[in-house]
Scaffold this motif. Structure first.
Motif: not given
Length: 449
Positions: A276-279, A290-297, A299-307, A310-318
């Motif tokens: 969708l976008n990033a900043h 993002v429009a995120r799929y839990a799997d590929f192929g 039939g699971t639909p996509a949903h809106l997620w935010r990632w 954190d560049l200090d800890t090197g982690t991604v909150a999902e």
């Protein structure tokens, strides 16, 4: 109304889902003028609404993604629907039967279907597909939607080009990448300046060939998505497979150091076709939607997620933001890479899903919540594109989308006011033929005189 280049699409008693209903191709190229309108087209809308998608010309294809590209264009001027036309992109594949790989095993990047997106940069309108070079099309008066030919940035581009390039609204630069091919480099990052000259191409090391459809741009960073859909040439049709053992990660590159190190951060296995976008959030955090799929192929639909990186800890909150199926997320492109309060997405059927009530969604990315426009039984929208009402990024505007009506087997262009998308359409332009379900497009306003 005139008709050119009639063809006959193949059919069978039991067509594949991507060749049935409104996924099936249309067989004629049309030009129609002075289209009927219900409601009032905003007089501020002067330009082209273009949408690209697969439309096999002579035969069925093994997958929805592989049909020949066809651009559908609606010309709006001063409150009038001046004209509609649809044209195949005259690629070497369409006109000459060119193959992506020749008999000697050499890759032909001019061989592609140019069926996924249509964008404008540095005065050129480009039809894109991620497996090959872009093709330039002509939007000048008297030349509407004719194919000019391959555009390889004066011979500087030596890889395929993603169908989802990002234009920086501050610098005017076009950022994009190329992927694909059975041998390294599996990923190459490119940058073209505001004049359209390709000024940077640098390989990026990744473990293997994955399907990388989209990526992210912020004011200070480029973020790549290396996700576990890996190339597998042994598979018929779509040559990719889901492989969660490959892992999933985001690669962060500083824009001011484009040849520097890419920092890779792990996330849960998933797949994303569309961002969708990033900043940037302060100096040390990056927010991605993002429009995120839990799997590929499966039939699971996509949903809106935010990632949130954190560049200090090197982690991604999902974090999942909504439980409604959504795809084709878009933002006011003047806020690409910048904080944007609102984003838009589409709920509609895909091949094999069966009928899904068609709706457009307007997400408040700052305060939370979603407003929905339902189109009614049998009416299915495509991707919704934002067209601004004035020169304020993030300000008022309209959503433009092609809507298919199963009861009449016809399509309309529908215009919604973003200030209240749940309200009745501002305008509905009735088209001379249906527009098959497709992928992406843009509102291309006329340049200011």
């Amino acid at each position: 109304m005139t008709t050119t280049s009639p063809t006959t699409a193949s059919a069978s008693d039991a067509p594949a889902p991507h060749m049935a209903g409104n996924f099936a191709p249309v067989t004629d190229e049309l030009t129609a003028y002075d289209l009927p309108v219900t409601g009032t087209i905003p007089p501020e809308l002067t330009g082209w609404f273009l949408r690209n998608g697969p439309n096999p010309r002579d035969a069925a294809t093994p997958h929805w993604f592989f049909g020949d590209g066809m651009v559908h264009g609606l010309r709006l001027e001063g409150g009038r629907a001046v004209s509609y036309r649809n044209r195949w992109v005259r690629t070497a594949t369409l006109t000459e039967g060119a193959r992506p790989v020749d008999a000697q095993g050499r890759r032909n990047l001019a061989a592609g279907v140019a069926n996924t997106h249509v964008v404008r940069h540095a005065g050129r309108t480009l039809a894109l597909v991620e497996s090959s070079f872009p093709y330039e099309i002509d939007c000048r008066p008297g030349h509407e939607l004719e194919t000019i030919g391959v555009h390889d940035f004066g011979g500087r581009l030596t890889t395929a080009m993603t169908a989802h390039p990002k234009t920086c609204p501050v610098t005017g630069e076009l950022h994009f990448f190329g992927y694909g091919g059975p041998t390294p480099p599996y990923l190459t990052y490119h940058r073209a300046d505001a004049s359209g000259e390709l000024v940077l191409s640098r390989p990026i090391d990744v473990p293997g060939p994955t399907m990388m459809h989209d990526f992210h741009l912020t004011a200070r960073h480029v973020v790549f998505m290396d996700l576990p859909v890996v190339f597998d040439h042994s598979r018929p049709g779509m040559p990719y497979r889901w492989d969660p053992e490959y892992g999933a990660r985001l690669g962060v590159l500083r824009r001011d150091d484009p040849r520097g190190a890419v920092r890779w951060l792990s996330i849960d296995p998933c797949y994303v076709f569309h961002a969708l976008n990033a900043h940037d959030e302060g100096d040390r955090r990056i927010v991605l939607h993002v429009a995120r799929y839990a799997d590929f192929g499966d039939g699971t639909p996509a949903h809106l997620w935010r990632w949130t990186i954190d560049l200090d800890t090197g982690t991604v909150a999902e974090e999942q933001l909504d439980d409604c199926f959504c795809e084709f997320p878009r933002v006011d492109d003047r806020l690409a890479g910048q904080p944007a309060r609102f984003g838009h997405a589409t709920t509609a059927e895909l091949p094999g899903t069966g009928p899904i009530p068609g709706a457009l969604l307007r997400y408040d990315l700052e305060k939370g919540g979603v407003v929905r426009h339902d189109f009614g039984p049998g009416r299915t929208p495509g991707e919704a594109v934002f067209a601004p009402a004035d020169d304020r990024p993030g300000g008022p505007g309209w959503l433009l989308t092609y809507v298919y009506d199963a009861s009449t087997d016809a399509s309309d262009l529908v215009v919604l006011d973003t200030e209240d998308i749940s309200a009745d359409p501002v305008a509905t332009v009735h088209l001379p033929q249906r527009v098959p379900y497709g992928f992406h497009g843009n509102w291309l306003p006329d340049p200011a005189s």
